[in-house]
Scaffold this motif. Structure first.
Motif, PDB file in Angstrom:
ATOM      1  N   TYR A 190       0.827  -1.211   0.000  1.00  0.00           N
ATOM      2  CA  TYR A 190       0.000   0.000   0.000  1.00  0.00           C
ATOM      3  C   TYR A 190       0.857   1.256   0.000  1.00  0.00           C
ATOM      4  CZ  TYR A 190      -3.839   3.172   1.063  1.00  0.00           C
ATOM      5  OH  TYR A 190      -4.762   4.187   0.999  1.00  0.00           O
ATOM      6  N   LEU A 191       1.825   1.309   0.896  1.00  0.00           N
ATOM      7  CA  LEU A 191       2.613   2.534   1.061  1.00  0.00           C
ATOM      8  C   LEU A 191       3.507   2.815  -0.144  1.00  0.00           C
ATOM      9  CD1 LEU A 191       3.658   2.409   4.826  1.00  0.00           C
ATOM     10  CD2 LEU A 191       1.859   3.778   3.744  1.00  0.00           C
ATOM     11  N   SER A 192       3.965   1.784  -0.825  1.00  0.00           N
ATOM     12  CA  SER A 192       4.861   2.020  -1.965  1.00  0.00           C
ATOM     13  C   SER A 192       4.135   2.761  -3.084  1.00  0.00           C
ATOM     14  CB  SER A 192       5.423   0.686  -2.481  1.00  0.00           C
ATOM     15  OG  SER A 192       4.371  -0.184  -2.871  1.00  0.00           O
ATOM     16  N   LEU A 193       2.955   2.296  -3.478  1.00  0.00           N
ATOM     17  CA  LEU A 193       2.221   2.994  -4.538  1.00  0.00           C
ATOM     18  C   LEU A 193       1.610   4.290  -4.038  1.00  0.00           C
ATOM     19  CD1 LEU A 193       0.459   0.213  -6.645  1.00  0.00           C
ATOM     20  CD2 LEU A 193       2.654   1.339  -6.992  1.00  0.00           C
ATOM     21  N   TRP A 194       1.259   4.337  -2.770  1.00  0.00           N
ATOM     22  CA  TRP A 194       0.762   5.587  -2.173  1.00  0.00           C
ATOM     23  C   TRP A 194       1.836   6.667  -2.268  1.00  0.00           C
ATOM     24  CZ3 TRP A 194       2.459   8.503   2.037  1.00  0.00           C
ATOM     25  CH2 TRP A 194       1.576   9.459   2.531  1.00  0.00           C
ATOM     26  N   SER A 195       3.092   6.295  -2.011  1.00  0.00           N
ATOM     27  CA  SER A 195       4.201   7.254  -2.087  1.00  0.00           C
ATOM     28  C   SER A 195       4.424   7.711  -3.529  1.00  0.00           C
ATOM     29  CB  SER A 195       5.485   6.614  -1.541  1.00  0.00           C
ATOM     30  OG  SER A 195       5.308   6.212  -0.196  1.00  0.00           O
ATOM     31  N   VAL A 196       4.361   6.766  -4.463  1.00  0.00           N
ATOM     32  CA  VAL A 196       4.525   7.115  -5.881  1.00  0.00           C
ATOM     33  C   VAL A 196       3.408   8.060  -6.324  1.00  0.00           C
ATOM     34  CG1 VAL A 196       4.481   6.193  -8.234  1.00  0.00           C
ATOM     35  CG2 VAL A 196       5.767   5.004  -6.443  1.00  0.00           C
ATOM     36  N   TYR A 197       2.196   7.770  -5.879  1.00  0.00           N
ATOM     37  CA  TYR A 197       1.039   8.604  -6.230  1.00  0.00           C
ATOM     38  C   TYR A 197       1.242  10.046  -5.790  1.00  0.00           C
ATOM     39  CZ  TYR A 197      -3.674  10.563  -5.554  1.00  0.00           C
ATOM     40  OH  TYR A 197      -4.784  11.382  -5.554  1.00  0.00           O
ATOM     41  N   TRP A 198       1.650  10.241  -4.543  1.00  0.00           N
ATOM     42  CA  TRP A 198       1.799  11.598  -4.024  1.00  0.00           C
ATOM     43  C   TRP A 198       3.020  12.300  -4.604  1.00  0.00           C
ATOM     44  CZ3 TRP A 198      -1.747  14.524  -2.249  1.00  0.00           C
ATOM     45  CH2 TRP A 198      -2.862  13.971  -1.622  1.00  0.00           C
ATOM     46  N   ALA A 199       4.083  11.561  -4.859  1.00  0.00           N
ATOM     47  CA  ALA A 199       5.258  12.175  -5.489  1.00  0.00           C
ATOM     48  C   ALA A 199       4.901  12.668  -6.888  1.00  0.00           C
ATOM     49  CB  ALA A 199       6.401  11.163  -5.554  1.00  0.00           C
ATOM     50  N   PHE A 200       4.177  11.841  -7.640  1.00  0.00           N
ATOM     51  CA  PHE A 200       3.768  12.232  -8.998  1.00  0.00           C
ATOM     52  C   PHE A 200       2.813  13.419  -8.957  1.00  0.00           C
ATOM     53  CE2 PHE A 200       1.052  11.876 -12.760  1.00  0.00           C
ATOM     54  CZ  PHE A 200       1.997  11.760 -13.769  1.00  0.00           C
ATOM     55  N   LYS A 201       1.894  13.404  -7.994  1.00  0.00           N
ATOM     56  CA  LYS A 201       0.912  14.489  -7.912  1.00  0.00           C
ATOM     57  C   LYS A 201       1.571  15.808  -7.523  1.00  0.00           C
ATOM     58  CE  LYS A 201      -3.668  15.609  -6.101  1.00  0.00           C
ATOM     59  NZ  LYS A 201      -4.826  15.134  -5.303  1.00  0.00           N
ATOM     60  N   LEU A 203       4.643  16.660  -8.132  1.00  0.00           N
ATOM     61  CA  LEU A 203       5.507  17.118  -9.219  1.00  0.00           C
ATOM     62  C   LEU A 203       4.732  17.617 -10.432  1.00  0.00           C
ATOM     63  CD1 LEU A 203       8.276  14.363  -9.110  1.00  0.00           C
ATOM     64  CD2 LEU A 203       8.536  16.770  -8.487  1.00  0.00           C
ATOM     65  N   THR A 204       3.599  16.985 -10.717  1.00  0.00           N
ATOM     66  CA  THR A 204       2.871  17.294 -11.953  1.00  0.00           C
ATOM     67  C   THR A 204       1.505  17.931 -11.723  1.00  0.00           C
ATOM     68  OG1 THR A 204       1.786  15.129 -12.068  1.00  0.00           O
ATOM     69  CG2 THR A 204       3.994  15.308 -13.031  1.00  0.00           C
ATOM     70  N   GLY A 205       0.986  17.802 -10.501  1.00  0.00           N
ATOM     71  CA  GLY A 205      -0.370  18.289 -10.238  1.00  0.00           C
ATOM     72  C   GLY A 205      -1.445  17.354 -10.754  1.00  0.00           C
ATOM     73  N   LYS A 206      -1.046  16.163 -11.234  1.00  0.00           N
ATOM     74  CA  LYS A 206      -2.004  15.190 -11.767  1.00  0.00           C
ATOM     75  C   LYS A 206      -1.970  13.910 -10.948  1.00  0.00           C
ATOM     76  CE  LYS A 206      -1.240  16.880 -16.497  1.00  0.00           C
ATOM     77  NZ  LYS A 206      -0.801  16.499 -17.871  1.00  0.00           N
ATOM     78  N   GLU A 207      -3.064  13.148 -11.046  1.00  0.00           N
ATOM     79  CA  GLU A 207      -3.137  11.858 -10.376  1.00  0.00           C
ATOM     80  C   GLU A 207      -2.717  10.763 -11.348  1.00  0.00           C
ATOM     81  OE1 GLU A 207      -6.964  11.288  -8.698  1.00  0.00           O
ATOM     82  OE2 GLU A 207      -6.797  12.970  -7.306  1.00  0.00           O
ATOM     83  N   GLY A 208      -1.669  10.016 -11.004  1.00  0.00           N
ATOM     84  CA  GLY A 208      -1.159   8.999 -11.916  1.00  0.00           C
ATOM     85  C   GLY A 208      -1.831   7.651 -11.776  1.00  0.00           C
ATOM     86  N   MET A 209      -2.479   7.404 -10.636  1.00  0.00           N
ATOM     87  CA  MET A 209      -3.167   6.134 -10.413  1.00  0.00           C
ATOM     88  C   MET A 209      -4.214   6.334  -9.327  1.00  0.00           C
ATOM     89  SD  MET A 209      -0.257   3.968  -8.342  1.00  0.00           S
ATOM     90  CE  MET A 209       0.908   4.128  -9.685  1.00  0.00           C
ATOM     91  N   GLY A 210      -5.031   5.316  -9.104  1.00  0.00           N
ATOM     92  CA  GLY A 210      -6.088   5.413  -8.118  1.00  0.00           C
ATOM     93  C   GLY A 210      -5.753   4.660  -6.841  1.00  0.00           C
ATOM     94  N   TYR A 211      -6.540   4.915  -5.813  1.00  0.00           N
ATOM     95  CA  TYR A 211      -6.322   4.250  -4.528  1.00  0.00           C
ATOM     96  C   TYR A 211      -6.565   2.746  -4.621  1.00  0.00           C
ATOM     97  CZ  TYR A 211      -5.658   8.514  -1.800  1.00  0.00           C
ATOM     98  OH  TYR A 211      -5.152   9.674  -1.265  1.00  0.00           O
ATOM     99  N   GLY A 212      -7.380   2.321  -5.582  1.00  0.00           N
ATOM    100  CA  GLY A 212      -7.604   0.893  -5.755  1.00  0.00           C
ATOM    101  C   GLY A 212      -6.334   0.147  -6.090  1.00  0.00           C
ATOM    102  N   ASP A 213      -5.412   0.795  -6.819  1.00  0.00           N
ATOM    103  CA  ASP A 213      -4.132   0.163  -7.142  1.00  0.00           C
ATOM    104  C   ASP A 213      -3.319  -0.087  -5.874  1.00  0.00           C
ATOM    105  OD1 ASP A 213      -4.484   0.210 -10.005  1.00  0.00           O
ATOM    106  OD2 ASP A 213      -4.123   2.367  -9.921  1.00  0.00           O
ATOM    107  N   PHE A 214      -3.369   0.871  -4.922  1.00  0.00           N
ATOM    108  CA  PHE A 214      -2.635   0.688  -3.662  1.00  0.00           C
ATOM    109  C   PHE A 214      -3.151  -0.561  -2.952  1.00  0.00           C
ATOM    110  CE2 PHE A 214      -3.051   5.613  -3.129  1.00  0.00           C
ATOM    111  CZ  PHE A 214      -2.448   5.805  -4.357  1.00  0.00           C
ATOM    112  N   LYS A 215      -4.484  -0.672  -2.904  1.00  0.00           N
ATOM    113  CA  LYS A 215      -5.114  -1.782  -2.171  1.00  0.00           C
ATOM    114  C   LYS A 215      -4.868  -3.116  -2.863  1.00  0.00           C
ATOM    115  CE  LYS A 215      -8.593   1.555  -0.808  1.00  0.00           C
ATOM    116  NZ  LYS A 215      -9.950   2.080  -1.079  1.00  0.00           N
ATOM    117  N   LEU A 216      -4.831  -3.094  -4.198  1.00  0.00           N
ATOM    118  CA  LEU A 216      -4.569  -4.340  -4.913  1.00  0.00           C
ATOM    119  C   LEU A 216      -3.144  -4.813  -4.677  1.00  0.00           C
ATOM    120  CD1 LEU A 216      -5.288  -6.612  -6.802  1.00  0.00           C
ATOM    121  CD2 LEU A 216      -4.925  -5.074  -8.749  1.00  0.00           C
ATOM    122  N   LEU A 217      -2.169  -3.901  -4.720  1.00  0.00           N
ATOM    123  CA  LEU A 217      -0.791  -4.309  -4.440  1.00  0.00           C
ATOM    124  C   LEU A 217      -0.643  -4.748  -2.988  1.00  0.00           C
ATOM    125  CD1 LEU A 217       2.040  -4.722  -5.485  1.00  0.00           C
ATOM    126  CD2 LEU A 217       2.561  -2.341  -4.929  1.00  0.00           C
TER     127      LEU A 217
END
Length: 286
Positions: A190-201, A203-217
């Motif tokens: 969960y935390l690995s993709l959560w961290s990637v999500y917030w780092a991308f957001k 840096l770019t102001g956009k959402e690169g993935m959804g919270y469902g991806d965190f839960k699936l991983l």
């Protein structure tokens, strides 16, 4: 000889069971996203005090059981003998018995995948609780992949039970993953993709993935342990990149069009199940 016969019989019975479960998965894949949308509409209507008419439904009740399955074009109610897994599709020649519209090949494909996955689990773990648990894992993973492919949604109704199922299976020794590894796998996933999500957001102001991806991983981490996270993420990213480039070259991907990541995570999860997590690293040359 008798032992081999019993084993073959068990695999055959599991395959028949998998066919039936595959038929049910088709219902879940189609209806669960629509159930979610209707619930969101009801909640929005309640907030704004507006009434909501349920679209294209003959009844206010819409769930995995009600109403009966119908043809999307003419509304023909599917009879029980038209709903026998694979057999009915062949008998109907892939068309509605009332209006003749083509029925998607996905329906028998999912049923056959259900049979194949159940047979695999029965062959590997026998007719045991561990085999049932891993077939449940396969069924939910397949369902999530196809729902995400269709709608870019990964419903909590599936990801969270998959996560808890992995932890419970570990605690009951239905998997070889120690409970501590399963817990840290869930946390790390969960935390690995959560961290990637917030780092991308950030840096770019956009959402690169959804919270469902965190839960699936997180769920995959619970089933395979924390040590499988790096292979799963690398493999799913590589698969996603290859598919994305292929779609771009064939002009099936428009600029700015989102690509769901769930199917790639699910694909890596199946490879980890069939060949082991470390095989993913070998496959990508690490």
């Amino acid at each position: 000889m008798l032992q081999e016969l019993d084993g073959m019989l068990g695999v055959g019975l599991a395959a028949i069971f998998g066919l039936m479960i595959g038929s049910f998965l088709n219902v879940v894949i189609y209806r669960l996203p629509r159930m979610m949308e209707l619930q969101w509409e009801r909640e929005a209507a309640a907030i704004t005090n507006h009434s909501m008419a349920t679209p294209n439904l003959a009844t206010d009740t819409f769930n995995l059981v009600t109403p009966r399955s119908r043809c999307g074009k003419c509304g023909h109610a599917v009879a029980w003998y038209e709903n026998i897994p694979v057999v009915s599709y062949i008998f109907l020649r892939g068309r509605c018995s009332a209006c003749g519209v083509h029925i998607s090949l996905r329906y028998p494909a999912v049923e056959l995948l259900g049979a194949a996955l159940a047979a695999y689990c029965a062959h590997r773990w026998g007719l045991s609780l561990a085999g049932v648990a891993w077939f449940g894992f396969c069924a939910v993973l397949l369902t999530l992949a196809l729902i995400d492919l269709d709608t870019t949604l990964l419903p909590d109704d599936l990801t969270l039970p998959l996560l808890w199922g992995g932890l419970i299976a570990s605690a009951l020794h239905w998997t070889v993953v120690p409970l501590a590894d399963a817990i840290w796998g869930a946390v790390g996933g969960y935390l690995s993709l959560w961290s990637v999500y917030w780092a991308f957001k950030l840096l770019t102001g956009k959402e690169g993935m959804g919270y469902g991806d965190f839960k699936l991983l997180a769920a995959l981490g619970a089933w395979f342990g924390w040590h499988a996270l790096v292979p799963v993420v690398l493999a799913s990213s590589l698969i996603g990149a290859v598919v994305g480039i292929g779609m771009k070259l064939t002009k099936h991907l428009q600029e700015g069009q989102p690509i769901p990541f769930g199917p790639f995570l699910a694909g890596a999860g199946f490879v980890a199940l069939f060949f082991g997590p470390q095989s993913l690293l070998k496959a990508i040359g690490l």
